[in-house]
Each structure stands twice: as structure tokens, then as C-alpha cells.
Design a protein around this motif. Sequence first.
Motif: not given
Lengths: 324, 684
Positions: B605-608, B626-637, B641-645, B674-682
Motif C-alpha cells: 500500500p502507498d502508505a507504507v 550485506h546490503n539491501v538496495h532499492l533498484f525500482d519504484f513504480f506506481r500506476g500501470g 491504485k493505492g499501491y506501489k511496486n 515476514a514482509v508480506a505479513r507485516k506490510f500486506q505485501a504481495t
Amino acid sequence: MRESVHKVQREAESQLASILSAEDLEAFRLYFLGKKGRLAGLMEDLKACPPQEKRDFGREVNELKQFLETSYESKKEASGLNPVQADSLFDDSLPGIAPLAGKIHPITGTITEISSIFERLGFEIVEGPEIETEFHNFTALNIPLDHPSRDSFDTFYTASGHLLRSQTSTVQIRVMQNRKPPLRIIAPGRVYRPDTVDASHSFMFHQIEGLMVDERTTFSDLKGVLNLFLRELFGSQVKTRFRPHFFPFTEPSVEVDIRWGKGWLEILGAGCVDPAVFEAVGYDVKRVQGFAFGLGVERIAMLRHGIQDIRLFYENDLRFLRQF
Amino acid sequence: MKISVNWLQDFVKLPPPIENIAERLTMAGLEVKKIEPWQNKKDTLFEIEVTSNRPDWLSHLGVAREISAVENLSMQLPEVDKAANRPMPSGWKINIKEAEGCPYYSGVLIEGVTLSPTPDFIRERLEACGIRSIHLIVDITNYVLLETGQPLHAFDADLVTGQEIQIRKAKPGEKLTAIDGKPLELKPEDLVIADSERAVALAGVMGGKDTEVSSKTRNVFLESAFFHPRWIRQTSRRYALSSESSYRFERRVDPEGVDLGRDRALWLIQKYAKPRFISAVIRAGRKPAEVNNTIHLSETLIEKVLGIPIKSSQISLILTKLGLSVTKDGEKSWNVRIPSFRSDLTRPIDLVEEIARIYGFDKIPETLPERAPLFKPRSGLTKLEEKARHFFAGAGLNETVTFSLISERGLSRDAELKNAVAIINPQNKELCWMRPILLTSLLDVIQHNLHAGIRDCFVFEMAHTYAQGAREKSPAEDRVLAFALFGNWKPKSWLDADRKAAFYDLKGIAEAFLQACGIRNFEFVSRPQSFFQPGIAEELKIGPDTVGVLGEAHARFLSLWDLDANVYFAQISLSQLLAHVNWVPVFADLPRYPAIERDMALTVPDAVKTNLIRTEILKFGDGLIHNVHLFDFFRGGRIPKGYKNLGFRITYLSRERTLVSTDIQKLHTEIADAVARKFQATFQ
């Protein structure tokens, strides 16, 4: 070895040394190893050679051939002079893509440069507040409230009864109040005077104050140190003169000029620390002596960079800043 | 001040060339700034600059005296009228009621003056020195002022009421119209000259209109006095009223010059105004005694200060030439009597300076102090500033220097300016605040450049911010680093597309700078600020300390500064950051075994807040992440609505062995669960 083989060998050896480009290498190949090259010529000679000499001559020509081929191949490998066609689509004349690079402001750059000269002479960089007290800006510097010597130090005041320092000399007072000699300090910073802004005045500008105090620092030391500094900053050929002047906080006082074109240009003020200043900070005037100097950073930066208008420093036009 | 060379010749014969004399005067401290011919070379003028310690140079006689000392020439004094046996004037008397302000006052009644035209030499010399010829009597007083340095004042005696001249404090509210026409309401701190009814002059500053001499004047009362410098200075500044007289009185006139100036004027009046009658001089008070008119000077002091010895004979020669009388007092010391015109000489060090300047500063050798090294480490702040300066320039930002004084524009007295320091006498009425934040200064820079046609502006500055301290305490100053981004962070080129600066560029620069300072334990925490857009504002924290703020400048600034794109602004306190800087980073061994990278693409969800997920992932892994790197961020498509990838690339690494994919398969799945549980991620 036959003279003809020997000659080709020597010729090849001398040419090998001067091969610098792929074109040179290709010319070498054509000249020695090509269909109508020198080796082919010797092969022709070999055919016409009397049978009793043919064996030896043949061996020599063969050795030469091996030499030429090995030399050619190793040169090609070693220098990467591969005589292949360049990529005709690559335009090396396209402009480069510059990385984003910012510049250091000429004021802070000048301060750093000047400070580093004094640091090499054993001076320490110190700082003090810009909002100051009457005592540090005037009283301790032997500038009485109702005295004409104060005219050149018009000052901004705050509602709390403080003032904006009109000179970095305040820092020498603060340092002397807190430390015992020996001292060698320089204090760069902003100062403020309610001047109308024009091409050569600004209500805020920068000064560097210097102070050296111990038991025996003399006027001749002042001359030595300041001359060394000015030669470092303006070049070893610079001519200087020490002209008597008046400052309430030094005695004797001088203005130092440098030769600029046909005339002299005032570059800094200096002098031996006035005993009244030592008294104000509680030093024993019989046991300490020293010198102090002060210079305007904008003025020096303007001279060195050929800047005519002081306002350029504070406008921060990027076309200006990018030139430094 | 302008000095006429012809006039000087009355007192010393100047050997040509005049330029050499000017040069030597300059090198003795009396700076001749300019030499110019006057009226077809009829005369030559020196434009001199007189420092405030040498009021005795504010006259032709004083300059001549210096020349005679520097050039070793003899002096001729001007002719004076010393007639002593004149009758006392009938009834006239002087009453000094304020002795501190006026220790000594003298006056003369001159009756029946003839107002013939001013002689040419007086008129020309006055004009050469920039004073308009008005009227014979006034011209003579001005002439004497420029000649001897003693200001005089002439009253029309017939316009003075009564015959008692009083020197007193002004009465509260007492009125006086000065000669320049300015009506003044006086204060008791002002010293006035008064007749029996009213103030007739502001002592030492300006005469009154009522008693001014004019073409109708027949009888003159001529004043010559010593007024206290402080009294004159205060009055002159109070009414912003400055005159040739006040300029000299506030610097202190020569007490002996009071009589000399008056007697010189009388000589000129006698000769050119042909009065019927000059009465005897009447006086009141006493000439102020010198503070210290004998100074004991030891030769060792001279060498101690200057670094070289100067011969006894030379010392005595120099001092004598300067008009000081020198007597030996023991082997290597002197008693030096100071003449009345050198009130600046009160201490032995003052004499050392006199000797040095006449001896010649250029003859004193250059020495370099041979001292033990005095090593003091560079202060942390200086080092940090240098580091920051190079980092930010290297990162593509230009350093600026802007004024510490700012206007109120865009800022509120209830918020940003709440504790700000105000200037009570600003030079420019607008610029009256010592800035509490550098934002508006950098906005000015952006605006200036935009007007100049430069659309992309990335700048930084290191300067103080100021805040009002608690009651009675000094205002507080903090050393800060501010930076701002405006326009295209990536310029368009033939190779790349352009991209506008974003909040994340600002944040990235801040992160990289902190890393360059060896700081790792920092975090960005959302926190609104009055000057940032709601929701686009963070605090930079290191442990419990807030060391800075960053965000997008509030929309009100864009409209006030007329900017058409967002401004991203950050300000970091260098003084606060300093405590956390790691100057000498400790090397961490390079990994010996290869790492494995696994991507994790998830929809939340966007709010996370993205960083919460990252933090959550880092909690796992038994030290293998060793590292966690955000390489992609995407909304729409295809994302509802109300979610982000979000796409994270997780780098797994062991310091003990080579990982194989089976080692981390289980871990990776655990993290995903764990992430799925905590943040309602799919997951994709």
C-alpha cells in the motif's frame, strides 16, 4: 651470409624500431613480406642461384623470412597495432560529457590560500563570534567611545546592546583573554560596517587578523613575516613599502603598500601591539610584546583576479563563480 | 585636507622637486595622496590625509613643522600682533560656567572695522583650500584656522545683548539657529556661548545666525578658545553638524595655539580691516596642562621594540627636530619634554614610534622570528569545513557567499524569526535581521541566476546562523552548511536525457557527505517545518541529536521569489555534526567469498514507508545480508491504485564460506513471508 640477405635483415631491424602506427606496420609488411617485397626479391634471386650455393642461400633466406614474420607478429601483438579498419561510425569529435563540478567561492578560496601561508609559518587558525560586545570591538582595542579614531568604525547594533564586529581584531582580544603567550594566530571572518554598497564598498566583507605575541617579537619580525607572506601571495618579485600610519591598537603602526603598475596600493595594516591592548587583556606589558596585522580579503581577491566590482562577490552569479 | 605649497613657503623654504618632499612626508606618516597644480600652476596643492592622532597636522604651520623636521630645514613663524598695553574694553567680561567643556576662553573687542575687499592672497589661498571667500573678517578667521589650526569665531558685537559672554551648558529646550540656517533645539549636554539673554553659538561647532558678522558689521567680538574634544564631538554628532572648527576641536587643538591664532588674526585685522580700535584681550580659565609633558625614554626600549639599536646621537637629533626637548638622564636614557601641540605623545612607546618613522621604517631590517615550533592542531571545525567545501564542490554544487543580514521576506516573526537577532540601525532598512536560516539567501541566489538566464542552480554555503540568547546572554551563533538544488540536476546532452532535481538528490548528497565524514548511524526522520512543504520535510538525526533539516521549500517562497520549479533545501549544523565525525576510518577487510544477489519485487500500500521495509529486511539473515538496495519504484500501470511496486536487490554474503543458492533460498523466503505479513505485501 650473403651480402644481399644481410642488407635486408639490417634494413628491417632499423625500420622495426620506428613503427608507431598501424599504417607504419602495414607499410613494413608490404615492403618486406608483400608479393613484390624484398623477401620476394630474394626468392627470385634464389631461383637463379647456382645449385652448389642454393642450399646455404636457401637456409639464410628462410631464416630471414622467419625473422621478418616473427618481428611483424610480435610488433602487432605488443602494440595492438592491428591494421584493421577503424569504426567509421565512431565520431571522436563529439563533445565530451563533463561531470557536474562546482567551484569554491573566490572569497573562501582566498582565505584558505592566505591562511595556509600563515599556517606554514606556525600560525593557528582561530575564530570568534560575529555578534560582539563593545569591550571586544572597541574598549580593549584602545578605541575610546568619544574619540575621532572611532569614526572609521561605524557599527551595527543589535536590540540586545551587542554589536556586529567591525573588525576581526576582536578575536585577538578573545584569544588573549583566554590564553597565555606565546601566541601565533590568524582569524579570518566576516565583518560589518554600515557603508552604502557601491563598486568598492559593502556593509559586509571579510578580514583576516593576525597576531604574534611572545617575549621578544619585534617590528623587524613584523617586516620579515609580512614580506614573506606578500611575496608568497603576489610573487617573489613584489615590491613592498612600510608606511607609518595610525591605529589605536598598535604602535608603531604601519600600512603596507605593494607596487602596482606605476603606483603603490595599500594592502594591509599592521603594527606592534599597543601596550594598552595588553593591559586590557591582563597581560604584563613588561614581559610581552608582539605584532598584529589585518587585511581585507575582498581587496586582495579583487587585485589578484582583476575584479572591479565588489558586489560580484555577493551576487553569486554562476557565470562569475564558475571562473574560479 | 588641501595644503597650498605657496603658503608652506611662508614658513619653510622648500627645495625642489616638490614631489620628493611629498614622498618623504608620506613615508613619515603624513600621507600626501595627490599633488595637483592650482590655477595654471599659480600654486601647487597637496591633498593630505591626516590620521586622527595628529590634529597638529591639520594646518599649514603644522605641516611646515613636519617638513622642517623631516627635511632638516629652519622654520619661520607667522607675524602676530602682541600689543599688550591696549586699554581694557569697557564692561566686557567672560564668564565660564562649564569649566570642563571650556577650560580656557579669550576674546577681543574690535571696533570700527573697514570692510574692504579681502586681499588677493588670502582669497586665493582660501579658494585653493576649498573655502569660499565671504567677507574680510570671516575670511581672516578661516585663514588663521587653516594656517595655525586654531578655530576662531567672530560675532557682530552690536548684535550681542549685554557685555557678558557666558560659556555654559544649554538650557533644556533652548533654541538656536545656526549660521547654516538649521534651527536647533538644544540639550543640557551641549556647550553654548551665550550673551545675557540667549545662546549665540554652539561652542566650537557653529555660530548662531543672530550674531553673524555681515557687510553691515562695524564692531566685532573675536573668540579664541579651547573646548573639550568630547563635548564638541558629542554635540557635533548629536546634530550631524560638522565644521572645520568642530573637526579640529574634537581632535584637540594646541592649547598654546589659542593665543597664537588670536594674535595672528589681530595682526591681519589690524593690517587689512584697519579698525579704529582694538581693545586688550580678556581671558577666563586656564590652558589645560599636558597630561604628561615629560617622558622618560630608555634606549633599550627602542631596540626591544624595533629589533635594531639606534645611535644615541640619532635619537636626540630626531626628537629635537620634531620640536621635543631632550636631556640625557643617565647612560642610555633620556628625559623628553613634549610641546603643547603634541598631545598624542604620552608614553615611551609613542616616542619609539616617532624615532622609527623619522629614522625610516624601510631602514629597519627584515628578520624572521626564530622560535620553537608552536604546534596547535587545526580546529575540528576548520577541518570539517574544508572537507565539506571540497565534497560539495566535487558533488557539483557552487559555493556562495551571501549577506548575513536578511529582510523579512518570506519569513514569519512567529516562526522562523521568533528568536532572530534584529539590527537597530540597519544601513538598508530592509536588511535588519541576522539570519536564522540560509534559505532565503540561497533563494536570492537562485532568483538572481534565473533572471540572468541560468535555469539550473546548485549552491552551497557555510556561514553562521544567529539566535537571540536567553536574557542577558550573548546571542548564539551556529556554524551551518546549507545547500539548495533548483532546475535540472542532469542536464540534457546528446548522450543522456535531462532530469529535474528531486528531493532524493538532496537527500543523496546529504547521505554521501555524512558517509564521507565517516558517519554511518544517521537516519532521516519525517518532521514538518514551517519553511518546508507539508510532507516533504525531514530531520537528519545521528543518535538522539538532530543535526540538520532537509526538504522542499514551501510553496510561498516560490511565489514570492517568482520561481517556476521546486527548490530543495537542506541545512546542517557543522558544530553539531563535528562531534560525530570519524576522522580516521578503520578499514574493514574485503570479502573473500563471492556474494549472491537476489531480487525481491513486491507491491505494498502507498502508505507504507519504503525505509520501514528495508529496515525490516535487514533484521533477518544471521549476518548474511550485506546490503539491501532499492533498484525500482513504480506506481500506476498494472499496479492497482493505492499501491506501489518496489524492487529490492538483496546482497547475501558470508565472511566464512562461499554461499550457494541453497544456503539462502530458505532465508530469502522467510524474509518475503515476514514482509508480506507485516506490510500486506504481495509479490510479483
